[in-house]
Design an enzyme around this catalytic site. Structure first.
Site, PDB file in Angstrom:
ATOM      1  N   HIS A  63      45.989  -3.623   2.579  1.00 46.18           N
ATOM      2  CA  HIS A  63      46.869  -3.084   3.496  1.00 46.18           C
ATOM      3  C   HIS A  63      46.303  -1.986   4.411  1.00 46.18           C
ATOM      4  CE1 HIS A  63      47.631   0.019   0.090  1.00 46.18           C
ATOM      5  NE2 HIS A  63      47.750   0.753   1.173  1.00 46.18           N
ATOM      6  N   ASP A 105      45.507  -7.344  -2.998  1.00 50.18           N
ATOM      7  CA  ASP A 105      45.468  -6.232  -2.049  1.00 50.18           C
ATOM      8  C   ASP A 105      44.054  -5.582  -2.149  1.00 50.18           C
ATOM      9  OD1 ASP A 105      45.975  -4.059  -0.244  1.00 50.18           O
ATOM     10  OD2 ASP A 105      47.167  -2.919  -1.501  1.00 50.18           O
ATOM     11  N   SER A 197      45.101   5.047  -0.778  1.00 52.14           N
ATOM     12  CA  SER A 197      44.926   4.012  -0.634  1.00 52.14           C
ATOM     13  C   SER A 197      43.688   3.302  -0.442  1.00 52.14           C
ATOM     14  CB  SER A 197      45.964   3.237   0.242  1.00 52.14           C
ATOM     15  OG  SER A 197      47.400   3.251  -0.386  1.00 52.14           O
TER      16      SER A 197
END
Length: 246
Positions: A63, A105, A197
């Site tokens: 992402h 992910d 992230s």
């Protein structure tokens, strides 16, 4: 555009940029000098973390796609030069990725030139076989994200110890996708936040997870933080590293 103008523009974006992507570290501390030299800072129209697994590839979250600049070799984002900036030549997003809540992910970034390994830039190992992490096993996670909900990002790399959470227990808090690890956040005041992230969950010196998502706020204790389990993607990773492309 003239190279100098590009370089100056990048610095302006670095100062002004917001954390548009994923999960800084909550209740952590500054990373010591000459540690975690595998950490990568991803930047353009947003920010993420990442980590260097070969001279050519940085691993991060899927992402985080769209970030075209990678900074290697510094813990302090106010202290780097143009030689530490690497362009992303190719994004290798896992083919089954749809969105982070559905799993897969994970992404590999092919750098436009080999990382200059040395005192300030080093590789981190990833698993070579599927691993089982014990509940309450202590691991570390690092990043430059927010240090509190609606707070500011850190200029200096932050690191925090987080316990692994049993997946069955984690499942009571999240509708978990497959191939993930849970650690931190739940039952502790330590974990990740916006801007972290793509960073690594490191257990016993090995990067075993990729920061994927957590609760809507960074006010812990809260729901567990969720990481992509790297060991579940080894055939895909090794194929890309062998072919040097995707």
């Amino acid at each position: 555009m003239h190279p100098l103008i590009k370089f100056l523009l990048f610095h302006v974006l670095l100062c002004l940029g917001q954390n548009a992507f994923g999960n800084e570290i909550i209740n952590g501390h500054k990373a010591e000098k000459n540690t975690m030299q595998y950490m990568a800072y991803l930047k353009e129209k947003g920010t993420c973390g990442g980590f260097l697994i070969s001279e050519d590839f940085v691993m991060t979250a899927a992402h985080c796609a769209g970030l075209k600049k990678v900074i290697l070799g510094t813990h302090n984002l106010k202290n780097f030069d143009r030689n530490m900036i690497y362009n992303v030549q190719k994004e290798c997003i896992h083919p089954d990725y749809i969105n982070y809540t559905e799993g897969n992910d994970i992404m590999l970034l092919k750098l436009s030139r080999k990382a200059q390994l040395g005192e300030n830039i080093k590789l981190i190992k990833i698993p070579t076989y599927p691993r089982f992490l014990k509940p309450n096993q202590m691991c570390t996670v690092a990043g430059w994200g927010l240090t509190k909900t609606a707070g500011h990002t850190a200029d200096e790399l932050q690191v925090v110890d987080v316990p692994v959470i049993d997946l069955k227990e984690c499942q009571t808090q999240w509708h978990l996708p497959p191939k993930v690890i849970c650690a931190g956040g739940y039952g502790t005041n330590k974990g990740t936040c916006n801007g972290d992230s793509g960073g690594p969950l490191v257990c016993a010196g090995v990067a075993v997870g990729v920061v994927s998502y957590g609760g809507k706020t960074c006010d812990y204790p809260a729901r567990p933080d969720v990481y992509t389990d790297i060991s579940k993607f080894l055939p895909w990773i090794n194929d890309i590293l062998k072919k040097q492309t995707c």
